[in-house]
Design a protein around this motif. Structure first.
Motif, short mmCIF file in Angstrom:
data_model
loop_
_atom_site.label_atom_id
_atom_site.label_comp_id
_atom_site.label_asym_id
_atom_site.label_seq_id
_atom_site.Cartn_x
_atom_site.Cartn_y
_atom_site.Cartn_z
N PHE A 176 0.87 -1.17 0.00
CA PHE A 176 0.00 0.00 0.00
C PHE A 176 0.90 1.22 0.00
CE2 PHE A 176 -4.45 1.28 1.10
CZ PHE A 176 -4.26 2.64 1.08
N THR A 178 -1.75 -1.39 -4.01
CA THR A 178 -2.55 -0.17 -4.00
C THR A 178 -1.65 1.05 -4.10
OG1 THR A 178 -4.21 -1.24 -2.62
CG2 THR A 178 -4.24 1.16 -2.69
N TYR A 180 -2.11 5.08 -3.69
CA TYR A 180 -3.12 5.96 -3.10
C TYR A 180 -2.55 7.38 -3.08
CZ TYR A 180 -6.55 7.40 0.47
OH TYR A 180 -7.55 8.01 1.16
N HIS A 216 -7.72 -3.45 2.17
CA HIS A 216 -6.40 -3.83 1.67
C HIS A 216 -5.84 -5.03 2.44
CE1 HIS A 216 -1.93 -3.51 1.42
NE2 HIS A 216 -2.27 -3.57 0.15
N PHE A 259 -4.92 -1.36 -7.49
CA PHE A 259 -5.92 -0.33 -7.19
C PHE A 259 -5.26 1.02 -7.24
CE2 PHE A 259 -8.45 -3.32 -4.36
CZ PHE A 259 -9.51 -3.36 -5.22
N THR A 289 -4.33 -6.48 -2.40
CA THR A 289 -4.07 -6.02 -3.76
C THR A 289 -3.13 -4.81 -3.70
OG1 THR A 289 -6.30 -6.68 -4.34
CG2 THR A 289 -5.18 -5.23 -5.88
#
Ligand SMILES: Nc1ncnc2c1ncn2[C@@H]1O[C@H](COP(=O)(O)OP(=O)(O)O)[C@@H](O)[C@H]1O
Ligand SMILES: [Mg+2]
Lengths: 352, 302
Positions: free
Chosen positions: A31, A187, A189, A180, A155, A185
């Motif tokens: 992430f 990601t 952001y 998450h 994502f 997945t």
């Protein structure tokens, strides 16, 4: 699931270069938050990963495959936009199943996936509603549902929470993070809100004017900012930054105030530096130490924020002690020496 | 409470008055159309309601009654003269075909063009506004002579071929309507955020699917509004239809033939005029359910 690699990517609009050669490795399942002030190029970078903007030079690879010329729909990504971008003429169910219908998946699979996403996102009672009949938070969830039903490799989120009110923002932050944890997945952001970045990210990428200032884990960038920009940008209230000259084992400000250095730090006699201390490491008290005059105090409940005048500079200190102070009182600070940051006054780079 | 009742009453009276003022000409026209000859032409006083209503004017323009039939029906041959035929059935059909046809053609082209102008970048894009303005600056009368020659050369004027007549009028009305329709549709497309297109593209839609399944349904209201404008233009247009065709007589042109050397047939004029309101009214009824505001509502944050 997939990794994303950005190598030496540049982007120009007309004659203006807005992304100046960015290298970034995003590990599978991580992430990553792109953080920076408005206009620094976060959206542009994200949209290049999505394929919505062309790459002027450099390469973008998803799961090891170079995707520069690949249409967004063939990149196996899903994106959540700041303003949701829902299909206003379709109900929630149709919004979420649109991509699956385009992919000509069997109806049973579509129903199953949409049902699953609706369950996760608490949208089950609203499947027949239209976007205009939903609250902001629900719309945001529909946008996320539309993304997760496709089971994408990556994502992409572009400031998805900035249109929500503060309370909802905190709640959705947790929901996205949980999502998450659950889906694992990869990601990417984008946000300009450093609290969002700190709370959600595995890794934070701090951008300014189209270049990367620092990449690291949230605590890494908080505890070891690589330069003055990062030091100022991360943390609220911001780090106290005081200009001065190294004098022996201390830093002397123009006003004559002497700031102590830990014994092992020796940046060089006479060097112009910026001395940085986070508010929570100021060590306010009433005994000996660096003297300052209280301007204002703000109790937050758990803590007390003290704003004080130190040699003409306003500094902030945070303490959980119940000190009773009023304007004009003298206060003394004993900064935690192991938490002191030093930056070169010329280059702004951290001195280690 | 009392004051608010007074307030409401005054407001209602004002509303009724305004509507009445605007509706009066239509009302008078409709009233005239059911008056017998003596009530229309009365040099002594204005006949408002004291007449025996008759549908004879409608029978003439909509059923094609002959002069003999009128004479029998009305018991007098007074005022029934001239050589024009007052049968307007073909005229109404022609007007409907030309108006619906040109509206459909305009909207198909305008919607596609406006989407491209709103969403794509290409070299001649900026020339568009000049085209719209240029066309608005130029009244049709200024170009009517070259147009007549062109239509003649193209076989759309001075021909016995009814189909070519329709094609000619449909084409010129579409051309006249296009700029404003494109401009209008572009502003509706511009109101749909580009993020929506991008979301659809990421969802796997091609450009055409994005247009057809996402953006087009969101501008339904705009299409309805633009179509109404185009239809009304075509339905009421006079000059072009007078000059550019010899075989077709649209309603406005036909009505002028009711003004004859022996007098104006006000009864027939008002009957056809009243009847001509109806197709436009039906067309607007058909599209008006799409004329709701806020179709993109909910796509975005408020
Ligand atoms: N389509 C465009 N044309 C010209 N300049 C653009 C365009 N899109 C973005 N920019 C410029 O690129 C810079 C970065 O924009 P953006 O990526 O949207 O910033 P952020 O998302 O970090 O706020 C800004 O200076 C912006 O003005
Ligand atoms: Mg942005």
């Amino acid at each position: 699931m997939a990794s994303v690699t950005v190598s030496n990517v540049r982007k120009t609009y007309g004659d203006v270069e807005v992304i100046h050669g960015i290298d970034l490795d995003i590990a599978d399942g991580s992430f990553v938050v792109l953080l920076g002030p408005s206009g620094c190029g976060k959206s542009t970078l994200l949209r290049m990963i999505a394929g919505l903007e062309t790459v002027t030079s450099g390469d973008i690879a998803i799961a090891g495959r170079r995707v520069n010329g690949v249409h967004p729909k063939d990149r196996n990504i899903a994106m959540v936009f700041q303003n949701y971008a829902l299909y206003a003429h379709m109900n929630v169910k149709d919004n979420m199943s649109f991509s699956l219908k385009l992919a000509k998946r069997p109806q049973s699979e579509i129903d199953e996936k949409v049902g699953w996403a609706a369950r996760i996102l608490n949208l089950e009672p609203y499947l027949a509603r239209y976007p205009r009949e939903l609250s902001g938070g629900q719309r945001q969830r529909v946008a996320m549902g539309r993304a997760i039903v496709r089971d994408p490799a990556v994502f992409l989120f572009d400031e998805p929470l900035s249109n929500l009110d503060a309370k909802l923002r905190v709640q959705m932050r947790t929901e996205i993070k949980e999502l998450h944890e659950r889906l694992k997945t990869t990601t990417v952001y984008v946000t300009h809100d450093q609290i969002e970045a700190m709370t959600m990210a595995d890794r934070i990428v701090i951008l300014r004017d189209g270049i990367i200032e620092q990449i690291g884990s949230p605590l890494d960038v908080y505890d070891h900012p690589a330069n003055l920009f990062v030091a100022e940008f991360i943390g609220s209230p911001a780090m106290n930054l005081l200009k001065g000259v190294v004098d022996g084992n201390s830093v002397r400000m123009d006003s004559g105030v002497v700031l102590p250095l830990p014994p092992e730090r020796n940046p060089g006699q006479g060097r112009k530096v910026v001395y940085g201390v986070r508010p929570e490491h100021m060590g306010p008290g009433t005994g000996t130490g660096i003297k300052a005059t209280v301007n204002v105090t703000e109790p937050t409940g758990p803590d007390l924020h003290i704003y004080a005048d130190l040699g003409g500079e306003e500094i902030c200190a945070i303490t959980s002690e119940r000190l009773t102070l009023s304007r004009g009182d003298t206060i003394s600070f004993n900064p935690r020496l192991d938490r002191i940051h030093l930056f070169d006054a010329g280059t702004g780079k951290a001195i280690t | 409470m009392e004051q608010s009742v007074l307030h409401r009453t005054l407001r209602d009276i004002a509303a009724v008055l305004v509507v009445a003022i605007f509706m009066f000409p239509l009302f008078w026209w409709a009233l005239t159309s059911i008056k017998p000859m003596y009530a229309i032409f009365n040099k002594d006083h204005v006949v408002v309601f004291d007449f025996v209503p008759t549908l004879i004017n409608y029978a003439v323009v909509l059923l094609g009654w002959s002069r003999a039939e009128i004479a029998i029906e009305s018991g007098s041959t007074f005022g029934v003269g001239g050589t024009s035929s007052y049968d307007s059935r073909q005229t109404i059909l022609d007007s409907i075909i030309v108006s619906v046809g040109s509206t459909a053609l305009t909207m198909v082209v305008a919607v596609l063009a406006a989407y491209a102008l709103s969403r794509m970048t290409f070299r001649t894009r900026t020339g568009f506004l000049n085209w719209v303005l240029g066309q608005r600056f130029m009244p049709p009368i200024a170009i009517i002579v070259p147009l007549v020659l062109m239509y003649k050369a193209a076989g759309m004027r001075d021909t016995d071929n009814l189909f070519m007549g329709y094609v000619g009028l449909i084409l010129i009305y579409a051309l006249m309507n296009l700029p404003i329709a494109v401009l209008l549709m572009k502003s509706f497309f511009d109101d749909v955020p580009k993020d929506v297109d991008e979301a659809a593209m990421i969802d796997g839609a091609t450009r055409w699917q994005t247009f057809r399944r996402i953006v087009l349904p969101m501008v339904r209201g705009g299409i309805a509004a633009a179509a109404v404008l185009c239809f009304i233009f075509a339905w009421t247009e006079f000059l072009l239809s007078l000059f550019l065709t010899t075989i077709i007589r649209t309603v406005p042109v036909k009505i002028t033939t009711f003004v004859t050397s022996t007098g104006s047939e006000w009864g027939f004029i008002s009957a056809l005029g009243t009847a001509a309101v109806i197709p436009g009214f039906i067309f607007i009824l058909l599209v008006q359910r799409h004329l709701v505001r806020g179709l993109t509502l909910g796509s975005l944050k408020e």
